[in-house]
Design an enzyme around this catalytic site. Structure first.
Site, PDB file in Angstrom:
ATOM      1  N   TYR A  18      63.152  87.124  48.599  1.00 51.53           N
ATOM      2  CA  TYR A  18      63.054  86.832  47.165  1.00 51.53           C
ATOM      3  C   TYR A  18      61.696  86.227  46.785  1.00 51.53           C
ATOM      4  O   TYR A  18      61.360  86.175  45.606  1.00 51.53           O
ATOM      5  CB  TYR A  18      64.178  85.889  46.693  1.00 51.53           C
ATOM      6  CG  TYR A  18      65.585  86.379  46.946  1.00 51.53           C
ATOM      7  CD1 TYR A  18      65.836  87.726  47.222  1.00 51.53           C
ATOM      8  CD2 TYR A  18      66.669  85.525  46.920  1.00 51.53           C
ATOM      9  CE1 TYR A  18      67.125  88.179  47.478  1.00 51.53           C
ATOM     10  CE2 TYR A  18      67.957  85.970  47.156  1.00 51.53           C
ATOM     11  CZ  TYR A  18      68.178  87.294  47.449  1.00 51.53           C
ATOM     12  OH  TYR A  18      69.453  87.731  47.704  1.00 51.53           O
ATOM     13  N   HIS A  48      69.840  89.190  56.485  1.00 51.04           N
ATOM     14  CA  HIS A  48      69.955  89.714  55.105  1.00 51.04           C
ATOM     15  C   HIS A  48      70.526  91.134  55.079  1.00 51.04           C
ATOM     16  O   HIS A  48      71.378  91.456  54.265  1.00 51.04           O
ATOM     17  CB  HIS A  48      68.565  89.668  54.458  1.00 51.04           C
ATOM     18  CG  HIS A  48      68.589  89.682  52.966  1.00 51.04           C
ATOM     19  ND1 HIS A  48      67.601  89.138  52.208  1.00 51.04           N
ATOM     20  CD2 HIS A  48      69.490  90.189  52.087  1.00 51.04           C
ATOM     21  CE1 HIS A  48      67.888  89.302  50.926  1.00 51.04           C
ATOM     22  NE2 HIS A  48      69.024  89.939  50.823  1.00 51.04           N
TER      23      HIS A  48
HETATM   24  N1  LIG Z   1      72.654  89.690  50.302  1.00 50.94           N
HETATM   25  C1  LIG Z   1      72.199  90.629  49.500  1.00 50.94           C
HETATM   26  O1  LIG Z   1      71.835  91.731  49.945  1.00 50.94           O
HETATM   27  C2  LIG Z   1      72.139  90.357  48.024  1.00 50.94           C
HETATM   28  C3  LIG Z   1      71.930  91.423  47.136  1.00 50.94           C
HETATM   29  C4  LIG Z   1      71.896  91.141  45.763  1.00 50.94           C
HETATM   30  C5  LIG Z   1      72.064  89.822  45.315  1.00 50.94           C
HETATM   31  N2  LIG Z   1      72.237  88.813  46.210  1.00 50.94           N
HETATM   32  C6  LIG Z   1      72.422  87.405  45.749  1.00 50.94           C
HETATM   33  O2  LIG Z   1      73.428  87.382  44.742  1.00 50.94           O
HETATM   34  C7  LIG Z   1      72.934  86.760  43.560  1.00 50.94           C
HETATM   35  C8  LIG Z   1      73.598  87.370  42.342  1.00 50.94           C
HETATM   36  O3  LIG Z   1      73.398  88.775  42.297  1.00 50.94           O
HETATM   37  P1  LIG Z   1      72.635  89.518  41.106  1.00 50.94           P
HETATM   38  O4  LIG Z   1      71.732  88.539  40.428  1.00 50.94           O
HETATM   39  O5  LIG Z   1      72.047  90.750  41.635  1.00 50.94           O
HETATM   40  O6  LIG Z   1      73.836  89.958  40.140  1.00 50.94           O
HETATM   41  P2  LIG Z   1      74.843  89.199  39.159  1.00 50.94           P
HETATM   42  O7  LIG Z   1      74.873  87.738  39.422  1.00 50.94           O
HETATM   43  O8  LIG Z   1      76.111  89.963  39.191  1.00 50.94           O
HETATM   44  O9  LIG Z   1      74.196  89.475  37.722  1.00 50.94           O
HETATM   45  C9  LIG Z   1      72.984  88.894  37.325  1.00 50.94           C
HETATM   46  C10 LIG Z   1      72.515  89.616  36.071  1.00 50.94           C
HETATM   47  O10 LIG Z   1      73.455  89.465  35.019  1.00 50.94           O
HETATM   48  C11 LIG Z   1      72.913  88.704  33.946  1.00 50.94           C
HETATM   49  N3  LIG Z   1      73.910  87.641  33.668  1.00 50.94           N
HETATM   50  C12 LIG Z   1      74.196  86.552  34.412  1.00 50.94           C
HETATM   51  N4  LIG Z   1      75.199  85.853  33.865  1.00 50.94           N
HETATM   52  C13 LIG Z   1      75.573  86.510  32.758  1.00 50.94           C
HETATM   53  C14 LIG Z   1      76.568  86.267  31.774  1.00 50.94           C
HETATM   54  N5  LIG Z   1      77.363  85.225  31.860  1.00 50.94           N
HETATM   55  N6  LIG Z   1      76.690  87.170  30.757  1.00 50.94           N
HETATM   56  C15 LIG Z   1      75.882  88.249  30.683  1.00 50.94           C
HETATM   57  N7  LIG Z   1      74.918  88.537  31.602  1.00 50.94           N
HETATM   58  C16 LIG Z   1      74.766  87.659  32.618  1.00 50.94           C
HETATM   59  C17 LIG Z   1      71.604  88.126  34.446  1.00 50.94           C
HETATM   60  O11 LIG Z   1      70.610  88.154  33.438  1.00 50.94           O
HETATM   61  P3  LIG Z   1      69.891  86.795  32.897  1.00 50.94           P
HETATM   62  O12 LIG Z   1      69.124  86.214  34.033  1.00 50.94           O
HETATM   63  O13 LIG Z   1      69.037  87.334  31.803  1.00 50.94           O
HETATM   64  O14 LIG Z   1      71.006  85.907  32.407  1.00 50.94           O
HETATM   65  C18 LIG Z   1      71.209  89.109  35.557  1.00 50.94           C
HETATM   66  O15 LIG Z   1      70.513  90.203  35.009  1.00 50.94           O
HETATM   67  C19 LIG Z   1      71.421  86.967  43.642  1.00 50.94           C
HETATM   68  O16 LIG Z   1      70.710  86.054  42.841  1.00 50.94           O
HETATM   69  C20 LIG Z   1      71.179  86.782  45.123  1.00 50.94           C
HETATM   70  O17 LIG Z   1      71.120  85.393  45.412  1.00 50.94           O
HETATM   71  C21 LIG Z   1      72.310  89.062  47.550  1.00 50.94           C
END
Ligand SMILES: NC(=O)c1ccc[n+]([C@@H]2O[C@H](COP(=O)([O-])OP(=O)(O)OC[C@H]3O[C@@H](n4cnc5c(N)ncnc54)[C@H](OP(=O)(O)O)[C@@H]3O)[C@@H](O)[C@H]2O)c1
Length: 273
Positions: free
Chosen positions: A47, A105
């Site tokens: 990240y 990861h």
């Molecule tokens: N291990 C892996 O391979 C892997 C892969 C992907 C992710 N991750 C981890 O998982 C975390 C979360 O995944 P993610 O960020 O991809 O997806 P997510 O949490 O499902 O969704 C985040 C997205 O949704 C928006 N959002 C967040 N809360 C919201 C709400 N209450 N209402 C409407 N929109 C909302 C955010 O935009 P805004 O910022 O504009 O609010 C962002 O674009 C990551 O930060 C990372 O730490 C791990």
């Protein structure tokens, strides 16, 4: 905050994903999440924001021991020497002597499991992390990892939300006594606007995102939603104060669909279907 226990680790069930939060604005957003109340932060070498995460923790004034911090080693750093260098670099950037949880990861089929899992074990033995685990491991990869690990693997961090059927890998993860950490728990923004989740939310005075997060946490699954916006961070944090009925839980489970997966990069393993 409710903790999920696995092999001696107590992991706050609602955590904060920091992917995409970088530089000054990113550090401010992470600090805001800590102020909202999150005590479980998820970052990764990939990240490029470990420095910002470390700065936000320090700026918050919250004692280090009250925050459960996870970082991850990239799939191109799983050979023993590269692995150790990656962990050292992460800790330098974070400005900390150790993390709470260190994950692989993504698996890498070019590196023998004994070598990557061996390097993960060594990081724990060297005191660089309290606990170890994996991410994006399939049923078969979990079996391989358990055949060689000396130290317990406490979590499998995988994509889980209402639109994706992860039944097989969730069952296998639980069979190994590991916790499940759901990434993309609101399907990266696809959850808001879904008519079923919106309707169920309205019945509880909650949003569709909160319903998705409650559906997961009610199954004992850890969630790590991410947002750069303080009001959404708060929304995503306030998900443990209501209960979905069995009928609602079952109805949400019918939303899974074949094209529901959000994250599927070239290095992904052959997923369980
Ligand atoms: N291990 C892996 O391979 C892997 C892969 C992907 C992710 N991750 C981890 O998982 C975390 C979360 O995944 P993610 O960020 O991809 O997806 P997510 O949490 O499902 O969704 C985040 C997205 O949704 C928006 N959002 C967040 N809360 C919201 C709400 N209450 N209402 C409407 N929109 C909302 C955010 O935009 P805004 O910022 O504009 O609010 C962002 O674009 C990551 O930060 C990372 O730490 C791990």
């Amino acid at each position: 905050m409710e903790l999920v226990e696995a092999h001696g680790a107590g992991i706050p069930i609602v955590g904060f994903g920091t992917m995409r939060l970088k530089e000054d604005a990113g550090a401010q957003a992470i600090l805001s999440a800590i102020r909202v109340g999150y005590r479980h932060l998820d970052t990764a070498a990939y990240y490029g924001n470990e420095k910002e995460v470390g700065e936000a923790i320090k700026a918050s004034g919250v004692p280090r021991k009250e925050i459960f911090l996870t970082t991850k080693v990239r799939d191109n750093n799983l050979k023993a020497d590269d692995f150790a260098r990656s962990v050292d670099n992460s800790l330098k950037l974070l400005g900390l002597p150790a993390v709470d949880l260190l994950l692989i990861h993504w698996p890498n089929s070019n590196v023998p499991t004994a070598e990557s899992i061996g390097a993960l074990n060594k990081a724990k033995r060297d005191g660089l992390t309290k606990h170890i685990g994996v991410a994006n491991y399939t049923v078969a990869l979990l079996k391989e990892a358990h055949a060689v690990t000396q130290e317990p693997l406490v979590t499998n961090q995988i994509e889980v939300h209402p639109f994706l059927d992860q039944t097989k890998v969730i069952e296998a993860t639980r069979r190994h006594g590991m916790s499940i950490t759901a990434y993309c728990p609101i399907a990266r923004g696809r959850v808001p606007g879904n008519p079923v989740l919106e309707r169920i939310g309205a019945a509880h005075r909650k949003t569709a995102s909160q319903v998705s997060l409650r559906w997961l946490t009610q199954q004992g699954i850890i969630v790590i939603p991410g947002s750069g916006k303080p009001e959404r961070q708060k929304e995503n944090f306030e998900v443990l104060d209501f209960t979905l009925t069995a009928a609602e839980m079952n109805e949400i489970a019918t939303l899974k669909r074949p094209d529901g997966r959000v994250v599927n990069p070239p290095q992904a393993p052959k997923w369980d279907v």
